[in-house]
Design a protein around this motif. Structure first.
Motif, PDB file in Angstrom:
ATOM      1  N   GLN A  27      20.528  17.297 -19.457  1.00 38.40           N
ATOM      2  CA  GLN A  27      21.001  18.024 -18.456  1.00 38.40           C
ATOM      3  C   GLN A  27      20.736  17.187 -17.052  1.00 38.40           C
ATOM      4  O   GLN A  27      21.500  17.481 -15.926  1.00 38.40           O
ATOM      5  CB  GLN A  27      20.371  19.472 -17.982  1.00 38.40           C
ATOM      6  CG  GLN A  27      20.711  20.290 -19.297  1.00 38.40           C
ATOM      7  CD  GLN A  27      19.885  21.489 -19.500  1.00 38.40           C
ATOM      8  OE1 GLN A  27      18.762  21.575 -19.298  1.00 38.40           O
ATOM      9  NE2 GLN A  27      20.583  22.576 -20.038  1.00 38.40           N
ATOM     10  N   GLU A  28      19.699  16.387 -16.935  1.00 35.89           N
ATOM     11  CA  GLU A  28      19.864  15.719 -15.530  1.00 35.89           C
ATOM     12  C   GLU A  28      20.706  14.605 -15.611  1.00 35.89           C
ATOM     13  O   GLU A  28      21.294  14.418 -14.369  1.00 35.89           O
ATOM     14  CB  GLU A  28      18.145  14.959 -15.841  1.00 35.89           C
ATOM     15  CG  GLU A  28      17.096  15.708 -15.455  1.00 35.89           C
ATOM     16  CD  GLU A  28      15.585  15.147 -15.503  1.00 35.89           C
ATOM     17  OE1 GLU A  28      15.630  13.723 -15.946  1.00 35.89           O
ATOM     18  OE2 GLU A  28      14.605  15.829 -15.820  1.00 35.89           O
ATOM     19  N   ASP A  29      20.884  14.058 -16.585  1.00 36.00           N
ATOM     20  CA  ASP A  29      22.186  13.064 -16.675  1.00 36.00           C
ATOM     21  C   ASP A  29      23.125  13.744 -16.088  1.00 36.00           C
ATOM     22  O   ASP A  29      24.275  13.248 -15.509  1.00 36.00           O
ATOM     23  CB  ASP A  29      22.300  12.420 -18.232  1.00 36.00           C
ATOM     24  CG  ASP A  29      21.242  11.421 -18.284  1.00 36.00           C
ATOM     25  OD1 ASP A  29      20.282  11.136 -17.405  1.00 36.00           O
ATOM     26  OD2 ASP A  29      21.121  10.951 -19.648  1.00 36.00           O
ATOM     27  N   TYR A  30      23.643  14.999 -16.908  1.00 35.77           N
ATOM     28  CA  TYR A  30      24.894  15.752 -16.532  1.00 35.77           C
ATOM     29  C   TYR A  30      25.009  16.027 -15.231  1.00 35.77           C
ATOM     30  O   TYR A  30      26.045  15.744 -14.517  1.00 35.77           O
ATOM     31  CB  TYR A  30      24.991  16.871 -17.322  1.00 35.77           C
ATOM     32  CG  TYR A  30      26.117  17.617 -17.066  1.00 35.77           C
ATOM     33  CD1 TYR A  30      27.333  17.349 -17.307  1.00 35.77           C
ATOM     34  CD2 TYR A  30      25.944  18.990 -16.278  1.00 35.77           C
ATOM     35  CE1 TYR A  30      28.648  18.303 -17.195  1.00 35.77           C
ATOM     36  CE2 TYR A  30      27.048  19.908 -16.070  1.00 35.77           C
ATOM     37  CZ  TYR A  30      28.237  19.484 -16.460  1.00 35.77           C
ATOM     38  OH  TYR A  30      29.303  20.117 -16.107  1.00 35.77           O
ATOM     39  N   GLU A  31      23.674  16.322 -14.495  1.00 35.95           N
ATOM     40  CA  GLU A  31      23.990  16.595 -13.222  1.00 35.95           C
ATOM     41  C   GLU A  31      24.152  15.330 -12.234  1.00 35.95           C
ATOM     42  O   GLU A  31      24.830  15.482 -11.213  1.00 35.95           O
ATOM     43  CB  GLU A  31      22.517  17.175 -12.501  1.00 35.95           C
ATOM     44  CG  GLU A  31      22.144  18.506 -13.001  1.00 35.95           C
ATOM     45  CD  GLU A  31      23.469  19.666 -12.414  1.00 35.95           C
ATOM     46  OE1 GLU A  31      23.789  19.420 -11.335  1.00 35.95           O
ATOM     47  OE2 GLU A  31      23.696  20.412 -13.289  1.00 35.95           O
ATOM     48  N   MET A  32      23.681  14.166 -12.554  1.00 33.50           N
ATOM     49  CA  MET A  32      23.704  12.997 -11.937  1.00 33.50           C
ATOM     50  C   MET A  32      25.286  12.488 -12.170  1.00 33.50           C
ATOM     51  O   MET A  32      25.786  12.162 -11.011  1.00 33.50           O
ATOM     52  CB  MET A  32      22.895  11.898 -12.810  1.00 33.50           C
ATOM     53  CG  MET A  32      23.094  10.543 -11.907  1.00 33.50           C
ATOM     54  SD  MET A  32      22.013   9.254 -12.629  1.00 33.50           S
ATOM     55  CE  MET A  32      22.855   8.935 -13.955  1.00 33.50           C
ATOM     56  N   ARG A  34      27.710  14.551 -12.518  1.00 32.88           N
ATOM     57  CA  ARG A  34      28.468  15.579 -11.692  1.00 32.88           C
ATOM     58  C   ARG A  34      28.472  15.424 -10.201  1.00 32.88           C
ATOM     59  O   ARG A  34      29.454  15.250  -9.354  1.00 32.88           O
ATOM     60  CB  ARG A  34      27.828  16.965 -11.906  1.00 32.88           C
ATOM     61  CG  ARG A  34      28.290  17.662 -13.215  1.00 32.88           C
ATOM     62  CD  ARG A  34      29.456  18.411 -13.015  1.00 32.88           C
ATOM     63  NE  ARG A  34      29.578  19.214 -11.969  1.00 32.88           N
ATOM     64  CZ  ARG A  34      29.339  20.594 -11.859  1.00 32.88           C
ATOM     65  NH1 ARG A  34      28.723  21.067 -12.941  1.00 32.88           N
ATOM     66  NH2 ARG A  34      29.385  21.128 -10.958  1.00 32.88           N
ATOM     67  N   ASN A  35      27.197  14.816  -9.839  1.00 34.44           N
ATOM     68  CA  ASN A  35      26.889  14.639  -8.428  1.00 34.44           C
ATOM     69  C   ASN A  35      27.763  13.270  -7.988  1.00 34.44           C
ATOM     70  O   ASN A  35      28.325  13.426  -6.805  1.00 34.44           O
ATOM     71  CB  ASN A  35      25.364  14.339  -8.177  1.00 34.44           C
ATOM     72  CG  ASN A  35      24.725  15.781  -8.246  1.00 34.44           C
ATOM     73  OD1 ASN A  35      25.307  16.696  -7.974  1.00 34.44           O
ATOM     74  ND2 ASN A  35      23.463  15.452  -8.469  1.00 34.44           N
ATOM     75  N   THR A  38      31.181  14.625  -7.422  1.00 39.47           N
ATOM     76  CA  THR A  38      31.429  15.154  -6.164  1.00 39.47           C
ATOM     77  C   THR A  38      31.186  14.500  -4.854  1.00 39.47           C
ATOM     78  O   THR A  38      31.838  14.477  -3.811  1.00 39.47           O
ATOM     79  CB  THR A  38      30.705  16.547  -6.111  1.00 39.47           C
ATOM     80  OG1 THR A  38      29.303  16.301  -6.578  1.00 39.47           O
ATOM     81  CG2 THR A  38      31.276  17.453  -7.064  1.00 39.47           C
ATOM     82  N   ALA A  71      30.247  12.799 -17.898  1.00 40.12           N
ATOM     83  CA  ALA A  71      29.896  14.268 -17.522  1.00 40.12           C
ATOM     84  C   ALA A  71      30.233  15.208 -18.951  1.00 40.12           C
ATOM     85  O   ALA A  71      29.467  16.100 -19.314  1.00 40.12           O
ATOM     86  CB  ALA A  71      30.362  14.846 -16.585  1.00 40.12           C
TER      87      ALA A  71
END
Length: 125
Positions: A27-32, A34-35, A38, A71
């Motif tokens: 989930q951390e990797d995914y957020e990274m 994603r960020n 964006t 992602a």
């Protein structure tokens, strides 16, 4: 006794811990990723911890397309892990969906969301 047909609750708890820690990381990797899609410019200095910096710079070099693919892959991985947790709750975790036999612990430790034994995966049977 014969062959075990399912893992014990203690064993399931052990796998659950492995999955939960992998899930957190995924989930951390995914957020990274994603960020990095964006923000794109990577000029974010909210977090200046050295590890984050390295991650940021790493993520900043990813193209939006690459970050998007990564992602997506993380998201799929997260879904697989969540499904594995459900199987733990149902006590069907670690049972090969083709042979109905237990998947080896070594394999599950390496690939905690596996639903096929090595035999089934290699197309035997």
């Amino acid at each position: 006794m014969g062959e075990k047909t399912r893992y014990s609750d203690e064993e399931l708890m052990e796998f659950k811990q492995i999955i939960l820690s992998k899930l957190e990381k995924a989930q951390e990797d995914y957020e990274m990723y994603r960020n990095s899609i964006t923000h794109g410019d990577g000029n974010d200095t909210q977090d200046t911890s050295p590890t984050f910096k390295v991650l940021e710079e790493g993520a900043a070099t990813l193209s939006k397309e690459e970050a998007g693919k990564l992602a997506q892959r993380q998201l799929k991985f997260i879904q697989h892990l969540q499904a594995a947790l459900v199987r733990i709750e149902n006590k069907t975790y670690g049972i090969c969906r083709e042979t109905g036999k237990l998947i080896s612990k070594e394999r599950l430790r390496a690939v905690p969301h596996a639903t096929l034994s090595i035999e089934a995966k290699n197309g035997m049977g």
